[in-house]
Design an enzyme around this catalytic site. Structure first.
Site, short mmCIF file in Angstrom:
data_model
loop_
_atom_site.label_atom_id
_atom_site.label_comp_id
_atom_site.label_asym_id
_atom_site.label_seq_id
_atom_site.Cartn_x
_atom_site.Cartn_y
_atom_site.Cartn_z
N ASP A 44 -13.18 3.45 9.70
CA ASP A 44 -13.58 3.32 8.29
C ASP A 44 -14.02 1.88 8.02
O ASP A 44 -13.56 1.25 7.08
CB ASP A 44 -12.41 3.74 7.39
N LYS A 101 0.85 -1.20 0.00
CA LYS A 101 0.00 0.00 0.00
C LYS A 101 0.88 1.24 0.00
O LYS A 101 1.68 1.45 0.90
CB LYS A 101 -0.89 -0.02 1.24
#
Ligand code: NAG
Ligand code: NAG
Ligand code: NAG
Ligand code: NAG
Ligand code: NAG
Ligand code: NAG
Ligand code: NAG
Ligand code: NAG
Length: 813
Positions: free
Chosen positions: A636, A541
């Site tokens: 999230d 990532k």
């Protein structure tokens, strides 16, 4: 809620303070001069001349803004296209000749004052010079008949620019045939009309169209269903938003009337073609984005102009293809991409058959839909020559035996990725021979530079060999010390260099997805296990939203994340921190994320799998909240962040990002996704976020697991399948589901694709837990530990109340 309302009322009260140096009305005898402003009775709005923030300050416009909100948020502009060049001699007055309201002043073209804007009523309509203009407390600038103050001759609500405040409208005047439309600013510094506009369907339907160049519709709301627009079921009425379609013999309008006029909201058509709704948060003194439509920037038609490529994954959505450059660099830096791109070297079209133009392949793009099919071409070569033959042919594509070509400017090119719903195609873009040569020479130059670099190193190495032996030894010693220090800090994590990860991901070539904080790439790393080295698949990532975070702070945060291990959490294997490039290396999850399995057509997860996923995610979150030394709030939780391993066991991804990303986190959340569908009410109200915010999001995910569909979709399709009543035709799914659960009809809530193949006990448990999780009051929501117990069937769950906010505040997404 009551707290916000109280603050808002307090703010509203400030408005009663008398405005200093501001007039109440404009008339023929009392014009508004220079810097003077006109303020509404309660001091909510102010009218005057302004220069757009960030501009060079030499263009002035007549505008309306909120008097008590810092930063001059403009809601209306008069002379959009013809700015004044100075304030000093400018005048807003009622014309003594015909009673029109007009703005007079110097422009770049003329130093003597000219009329740059006028209410422009034909003189037969306006009775004379006694008219007065005033600004009302809803932000409407009105010109009223001097003899009869209830006769409004002209009003700014009939001529909106890019913003709708409550009580203003877009629509059609049926008597005159005039439309009230929002037209975007060209860019943040230029209020002139941009290419995007928003108004009611000209064919008479009760639907709002979003248009490019006032002709091509790129997004629509669906028709009015009595409570909401068909394609926006989530925007049902609530305490902030009371959008209504009204039709009378004189007009048809979309208008938003507030329940509570202490709340300050506005909707704006952004220069990038997205409609955005904001609410003013007095506690943080900022505008909070509540909703955008369309959600993805690349869904705005031709956002990047001619030949521009829209890339939803990029930092900025638009770029030019190789061999092209922005037509106007200046506009691009202001995020106005509509000018598009042009070839760096023009085509040399040769009619006599000698080939001087070539083609450059753009892989994985969504092709523009205005192509022509060439019937005769049977192969790629024939297709290419069919394009070369015509000088206006710009590109071709050949796939599955079909040859398509494009004439004229290409618009709406979109970069697609492996994880996109529909696969992209290869597009061959025409470039001149010169253009192609330039591209190759750039590549060669890069290679050349690399070669010289390598040579240089070898030479230096040979020359300094004696000294370097000693030096190298010292370096080795220092390195050892460094490595051992790093190991103390980052106990379980491997530290990678940028080069390691670039090699592992083949120069970041295979992108798996794009999340709130950056892109994720697939890669293969060698790891050592005893004496053997094995190849493991990883997901890398690349973090984007990190700003300029210090290296040390990043390492500290990451090392705490590295210690967190749980069977339902994705494992962090290592990281890279080299300058601004920060990357995290995770284990690779071959089945991808839950949204793919749950929402994609064709796939249907069994009830057993779904229940296991619910339990797994609950356990993972419970561990984050209660099992770690410091409580970790995920912030999230959504299907995109729930990955599945080979055994369909769920693993939560992206935990710890809130701490890692720090202050920018909520901004990233709202702007990246543009929806608050999974976010608890406290996110909107600006109150501090606790672990209960995750509980709320988890409840939303539970509903989606149960129903197999996005909550944000209306449930009318379900009803068509005969599983529900039909009196209220569209609503936000969780509201409907909560009511069904309360009525004891849990069966109706389950995914119809399961065909009743569910465990009734588990279904009821899941429904009840979901309802409890999405309660408005944090205190009413269970903890994740309680959720786990409830799902395991250890504790009994009472019938939950229907959450009230869902019907009010949060239905807005
Ligand atoms: C307008 O206001 C600015 C700042 O308050 C001031 O510098 C300028 O001189 C004023 N101009 C006129 C024409 O009053
Ligand atoms: C006034 O209206 C006429 C025609 O209706 C138009 O040509 C003219 O540009 C308008 N003027 C302004 C200042 O809006
Ligand atoms: C304007 O108002 C004055 C006084 O009220 C009146 O005498 C005059 O006739 C009005 N003029 C017009 C054009 O209406
Ligand atoms: C004033 O204007 C309103 C609205 O146009 C009209 O209905 C009313 O009859 C007018 N009153 C007078 C006294 O002219
Ligand atoms: C926009 O629309 C106008 C009028 O419909 C048309 O003349 C013009 O070519 C269009 N612009 C582009 C870039 O297509
Ligand atoms: C919402 O707007 C409509 C139309 O303007 C109005 O009739 C209705 O009373 C409003 N609802 C509330 C609760 O204010
Ligand atoms: C909104 O404010 C106006 C002006 O103060 C007031 O007359 C009106 O009653 C208020 N409406 C509501 C719903 O509070
Ligand atoms: C074709 O045209 C180009 C430029 O007009 C010229 O340079 C070239 O010699 C021509 N080739 C043939 C085969 O006539």
């Amino acid at each position: 809620m009551s707290l916000i309302t109280a603050t808002l009322i307090a703010l509203a009260c400030l408005c009663f303070a008398p405005a200093v140096g501001a007039a109440a009305t404009v008339s023929a005898r009392r014009p508004l001069r220079g810097n003077d402003t006109l303020v509404s009775a309660q001091g909510k709005f102010e009218l005057g001349l302004f220069s757009p923030a960030g501009s060079s300050g030499d263009r002035f416009y007549l505008g309306i803004w909120y008097k008590n909100i810092p930063g001059q948020t403009i809601i209306w502009v008069g002379n959009r296209a013809s700015p004044l060049s100075a304030v000093a001699s400018a005048e807003l007055r009622v014309s003594a000749d015909d009673g029109n309201l007009e703005l007079v002043g110097p422009t770049v073209a003329s130093t003597s004052p000219v009329v740059v804007w006028s209410s422009n009523l034909s003189s037969s309509l306006s009775p004379g010079s006694n008219n007065t203009a005033e600004i009302r407390d809803n932000g409407n600038l009105v010109l009223v008949d001097g003899g009869n103050s209830s006769n409004v001759l002209w009003q700014s609500f009939d001529h909106p620019t890019d913003t709708l405040v409550p009580e203003a409208w877009i629509g059609e005047n049926k008597l005159t045939g005039e439309y009230q439309a929002l037209t975007s600013w060209r860019n943040a510094q230029d209020p002139a009309s941009g290419v995007f506009s928003e108004t009611l369907d000209p064919n008479g339907a009760s639907e709002v169209f979003y248009m490019w160049n006032r002709s091509r519709v790129y997004w629509r709301t669906g028709v009015w269903m009595g409570q909401a627009f068909a394609r926006l079921p989530e925007a049902t009425k609530n305490t902030i938003y009371n959008g209504t379609y009204v039709e009378t013999p004189a007009y048809r309008r979309v208008i938003n009337v507030l329940y509570d006029n202490a709340t300050i909201t506005r909707s704006v058509l952004d220069p990038t073609g997205q409609a955005q709704m904001y609410i003013w948060m007095p506690t943080s003194q900022s505008w909070q984005l509540l909703w955008t439509g369309p959600m993805l920037q690349c869904d705005v038609y031709a956002l990047c102009g001619a030949f521009g490529v829209c890339d939803q994954g990029g930092k900025l959505p638009c770029h030019c293809p190789p061999g092209f450059a922005p037509v106007s660099e200046g506009d691009w830096t202001l995020n106005d991409w509509s000018g598009g791109c042009c070839r760096s070297s023009p085509l040399t079209c040769a009619h006599n058959g000698s080939r001087t133009d070539g083609f450059l392949m753009l892989p994985d793009v969504k092709l523009p839909d205005d192509s022509l099919t060439v019937g005769a071409a049977q192969s790629k070569v024939e297709c290419e020559s069919a394009c070369v033959k015509s000088c206006s042919c710009q590109a071709y594509a050949f796939s599955a035996g079909e040859c398509t070509v494009w004439y004229g400017e290409l618009r709406n090119l979109q970069q697609l990725y492996l994880d996109s719903d529909s696969p992209g195609s290869d597009l061959y873009l025409r470039l001149s021979e010169r253009g192609l040569q330039d591209l190759h020479s750039v590549d060669r130059e890069k290679m050349g530079r690399k070669l010289w670099f390598v040579l240089g190193i070898i030479l230096a190495g040979v020359a300094a060999v004696g000294a370097s032996v000693i030096l190298a030894w010292r370096i080795v010693l220092a390195r050892r010390r460094l490595v051992s220090m790093a190991n103390e800090n980052v106990s379980f994590l491997a530290v990678y260099s940028y080069g390691d990860l670039r090699a592992a991901t083949k120069d970041f070539s295979e992108r798996l997805g794009h999340g709130s904080f950056g892109s994720v790439y697939r890669g293969v790393l060698k790891r050592h296990k005893g004496d053997n080295s094995i190849r493991v698949q990883v997901a890398v990532k690349k973090l984007e939203s990190l700003g300029r975070q210090g290296d040390k702070q990043f390492r500290t945060e990451v090392s705490t994340l590295g210690c967190i291990q749980h069977v339902n959490l994705v494992r962090l294997l290592g990281f890279c921190s080299s300058g601004d490039d920060k990357m995290l290396v995770y284990e690779y999850m071959p089945r991808g994320s839950l949204d793919g399995l749950l929402f994609r057509d064709g796939a249907c997860l069994s009830w057993r799998d779904r229940y296991c996923i619910m339990l797994g995610v609950a356990r993972g979150l419970a561990y984050l909240h209660h099992g770690c030394r410091e409580c970790i709030i995920h912030c999230d939780v959504k299907p995109e962040n729930i990955l599945l391993d080979e055994d369909m066991s769920p693993r939560i991804a992206d935990f710890g990002m809130a701490k890692l990303v720090g202050r920018d986190f909520s901004r990233a959340l709202t702007t990246m996704r543009g929806t608050i569908g999974y976010l608890a009410p406290e996110w909107i109200s600006g109150q501090p976020i606790s672990a209960k915010a995750d509980v709320y999001s988890f409840g939303m995910v539970l509903f989606e697991l149960i129903s197999g569909r996005r909550n944000s979709k209306g449930y009318s399709e379900l009803e068509a399948a005969g599983t529900g009543g039909s009196e209220s035709s569209l609503t936000f799914f969780p509201v409907w589901a909560a009511a069904k659960v309360l009525e004891g009809e849990v069966g109706a809530v389950a995914d119809p694709r399961l065909r009743g193949d569910v465990m009734p006990k588990e279904l009821e448990r899941a429904c009840r837990v979901a309802c409890w999780c999405i309660q408005d009051e944090e205190a009413q929501r269970p903890t994740m530990a309680q959720v786990v117990q409830a799902l395991e069937g250890i504790v009994h769950i009472q019938a939950p109340p229907v959450p009230r906010t869902l019907e009010h505040l949060v239905t807005l997404m």
